[in-house]
Motif scaffolding. Sequence first.
Motif, PDB file in Angstrom:
ATOM      1  N   LYS A 260      -6.106  11.773   4.350  1.00 38.35           N
ATOM      2  CA  LYS A 260      -6.314  10.662   3.516  1.00 38.35           C
ATOM      3  C   LYS A 260      -5.473   9.770   3.378  1.00 38.35           C
ATOM      4  O   LYS A 260      -5.676   7.798   2.984  1.00 38.35           O
ATOM      5  CB  LYS A 260      -7.125  11.328   2.160  1.00 38.35           C
ATOM      6  CG  LYS A 260      -8.108  11.998   2.327  1.00 38.35           C
ATOM      7  CD  LYS A 260      -8.193  12.813   1.209  1.00 38.35           C
ATOM      8  CE  LYS A 260      -9.244  13.427   1.299  1.00 38.35           C
ATOM      9  NZ  LYS A 260      -9.939  14.489  -0.096  1.00 38.35           N
TER      10      LYS A 260
ATOM     11  N   LYS B 116       1.129  -1.051  -0.062  1.00 41.47           N
ATOM     12  CA  LYS B 116      -0.119   0.099   0.020  1.00 41.47           C
ATOM     13  C   LYS B 116       0.750   1.369  -0.058  1.00 41.47           C
ATOM     14  O   LYS B 116       0.683   2.610  -0.878  1.00 41.47           O
ATOM     15  CB  LYS B 116      -0.589   0.471   1.340  1.00 41.47           C
ATOM     16  CG  LYS B 116      -1.722   0.950   1.107  1.00 41.47           C
ATOM     17  CD  LYS B 116      -2.281   1.316   0.386  1.00 41.47           C
ATOM     18  CE  LYS B 116      -3.830   1.409  -0.136  1.00 41.47           C
ATOM     19  NZ  LYS B 116      -4.503   1.154  -1.259  1.00 41.47           N
TER      20      LYS B 116
ATOM     21  N   ARG C  40      -7.253   1.506   6.332  1.00 44.73           N
ATOM     22  CA  ARG C  40      -7.881   0.776   5.614  1.00 44.73           C
ATOM     23  C   ARG C  40      -7.268  -0.729   5.059  1.00 44.73           C
ATOM     24  O   ARG C  40      -7.915  -1.955   5.004  1.00 44.73           O
ATOM     25  CB  ARG C  40      -9.074   0.848   4.206  1.00 44.73           C
ATOM     26  CG  ARG C  40     -10.405   1.845   4.869  1.00 44.73           C
ATOM     27  CD  ARG C  40     -11.024   2.094   3.502  1.00 44.73           C
ATOM     28  NE  ARG C  40     -10.690   3.288   2.789  1.00 44.73           N
ATOM     29  CZ  ARG C  40     -10.289   4.164   2.762  1.00 44.73           C
ATOM     30  NH1 ARG C  40     -10.824   4.736   3.263  1.00 44.73           N
ATOM     31  NH2 ARG C  40     -10.208   4.967   1.998  1.00 44.73           N
TER      32      ARG C  40
ATOM     33  N   LYS D 111      -5.746   7.118   6.428  1.00 50.08           N
ATOM     34  CA  LYS D 111      -7.069   6.474   5.997  1.00 50.08           C
ATOM     35  C   LYS D 111      -6.819   5.080   5.144  1.00 50.08           C
ATOM     36  O   LYS D 111      -7.240   4.253   5.709  1.00 50.08           O
ATOM     37  CB  LYS D 111      -8.191   6.998   5.868  1.00 50.08           C
ATOM     38  CG  LYS D 111      -8.653   8.358   6.746  1.00 50.08           C
ATOM     39  CD  LYS D 111      -9.718   7.081   7.993  1.00 50.08           C
ATOM     40  CE  LYS D 111     -10.224   8.282   9.142  1.00 50.08           C
ATOM     41  NZ  LYS D 111      -9.875   7.881  10.182  1.00 50.08           N
ATOM     42  N   GLU D 112      -6.127   5.070   4.125  1.00 55.41           N
ATOM     43  CA  GLU D 112      -6.100   3.828   2.721  1.00 55.41           C
ATOM     44  C   GLU D 112      -4.774   2.907   3.465  1.00 55.41           C
ATOM     45  O   GLU D 112      -5.320   1.864   3.639  1.00 55.41           O
ATOM     46  CB  GLU D 112      -5.506   4.395   1.601  1.00 55.41           C
ATOM     47  CG  GLU D 112      -6.399   5.919   1.008  1.00 55.41           C
ATOM     48  CD  GLU D 112      -5.475   5.706  -0.771  1.00 55.41           C
ATOM     49  OE1 GLU D 112      -4.979   4.532  -1.252  1.00 55.41           O
ATOM     50  OE2 GLU D 112      -5.762   6.280  -1.084  1.00 55.41           O
TER      51      GLU D 112
END
Length: 66
Positions: free
Chosen positions: A55, A23, A62, A58-59
């Motif tokens: 943001k 990621k 997740r 947050k990724e």
Amino acid sequence: MEKPNLQMTLRECLEKFPQLKDKLYELIEECIYCEGFKEEPLEEVFRAHRLNPEKALKELERALEE
């Protein structure tokens, strides 16, 4: 459960959450391997790549849940 945060360095994040390597690569590409960036807080790394730090974080969160 511990989660990544914007004050943690890229190196700390990779050490504590090795499963986030893909990621992080997706977000900041080859800079994941740059020794200079590894000591920078995630917030600075994301900003340097013109990403919104909240943001991007947050990724990462997740991705940890998947």
